[in-house]
Enzyme design. Structure first.
Site, PDB file in Angstrom:
ATOM      1  CD  GLU A 152      -0.824   5.485   5.949  1.00 51.42           C
ATOM      2  OE1 GLU A 152      -0.560   5.333   7.158  1.00 51.42           O
ATOM      3  OE2 GLU A 152      -1.990   5.629   5.513  1.00 51.42           O
TER       4      GLU A 152
ATOM      5  CG  HIS B 287      -1.929   1.079   1.259  1.00 58.14           C
ATOM      6  ND1 HIS B 287      -1.634   2.369   1.608  1.00 58.14           N
ATOM      7  CD2 HIS B 287      -3.255   1.073   0.949  1.00 58.14           C
ATOM      8  CE1 HIS B 287      -2.731   3.106   1.542  1.00 58.14           C
ATOM      9  NE2 HIS B 287      -3.728   2.347   1.141  1.00 58.14           N
TER      10      HIS B 287
END
Length: 297
Positions: free
Chosen positions: A130, A128
């Site tokens: 982030e 992901h």
């Protein structure tokens, strides 16, 4: 009551709102603007901004770009992205979420302060955007744990510092924390840092009540949205008659019956206009349904 209601607390979180606003502001200047990765995990919103001129690129394209303007989305980026930009004379329009930036600094500081052998652990989704940014703060030393089934990655004889991706469910983080704590051995120290964004986590109890009050739930989100998958699962848990809508123009409208109470909600990456579009379609097909004050076209 036969009603159509849009959840007032659904839709963009602060970080995404800020990133979209920055993109629109920069696009109005008429200069070429690139975005590193989809600005939001919502295909229709990406398409809208593409039509305004935003050009989405991947990391390999970014590495080969020079003398350009690039928007960084809300998810945040690892230090290597800034190094590439400096090397290639790329002007960055940094729309990283302030909450994510604060977490990045904390992970970097705690990782540097840790004694040799301490494991920096990120509770999050591998790959992901982030999480990639967070792992980058540790020069890729951090270990990513996506679920309790992956806890065997850790060495419980050594210190563990646990952080979380900001959009993970709070109950999941607490469960992981308790399991790690029980597994620690000898004098090894375990410290957990609750770094979950409350603007996101607070949506779970809200959606629980919202889902229970309606006959049917139409949950609007992009298929790539991790947050959308989590929140839809919560809706489904409390209202089995919940349906995932990735495109207002193509969802199965036959699931909405006469005299139903219809609740419309969405992920932190779902723009308000998409939920309103669903409400508009439902109203056109079921004119007897009353529009709640939350619905404005």
């Amino acid at each position: 009551m036969a009603i159509i209601e849009i959840d007032k607390k659904s839709g963009y979180c602060f970080g995404v709102t800020r990133a979209i606003a920055k993109a629109e502001e920069e696009l109005k200047k008429g200069k070429t603007l690139y975005c590193l990765g989809d600005i939001v995990h919502n295909a229709l919103e990406v398409e809208r901004l593409t039509n305004m001129g935003l050009i989405t690129i991947d990391l390999e394209q970014f590495k080969n770009l020079k003398n350009a303007r690039v928007l960084l989305r809300a998810h945040g980026e690892p230090p290597s992205t800034y190094e590439i930009a400096k090397r290639n004379n790329i002007e960055l329009i940094d729309a990283s979420c302030p909450v994510v930036l604060t977490l990045q600094k904390k992970v970097k500081r705690k990782d540097k302060e840790s004694v040799d052998g301490t494991q920096t652990v990120i509770y999050g989704k591998e790959g992901h955007a982030e999480v990639v940014g967070l792992v980058g703060q540790t020069e890729s030393r951090a270990i990513v744990i996506g679920s309790k089934e992956e806890l065997d990655k850790l060495d419980y004889t050594k210190d563990i510092h646990l952080f979380s991706q900001t959009t993970k469910p709070l109950d999941g983080f607490r469960e992981i924390s308790e399991l790690i704590k029980k597994k620690m051995q000898g004098d090894a120290e375990f410290i957990s840092y609750d770094t979950i964004c409350r603007q996101v986590s607070n949506r779970v109890p809200n959606l629980k009540e919202f889902a229970k009050k309606h006959d049917i739930i139409l949950f609007v989100a992009g298929v790539k949205s991790s947050n959308g998958k989590v929140l839809f699962a919560e809706c489904k848990k409390y209202n089995p008659n919940s349906h995932f809508v990735s495109n207002p123009q193509t969802f199965d409208t036959t699931v909405v019956k006469d005299n139903m109470s219809v609740g419309i909600c969405g992920a932190t990456s779902t723009p308000r206009w998409q939920m309103e579009e669903v409400a508009k379609i439902v109203k056109s097909l079921k004119p007897n349904l009353y529009l709640d004050d939350s619905v404005t076209f």
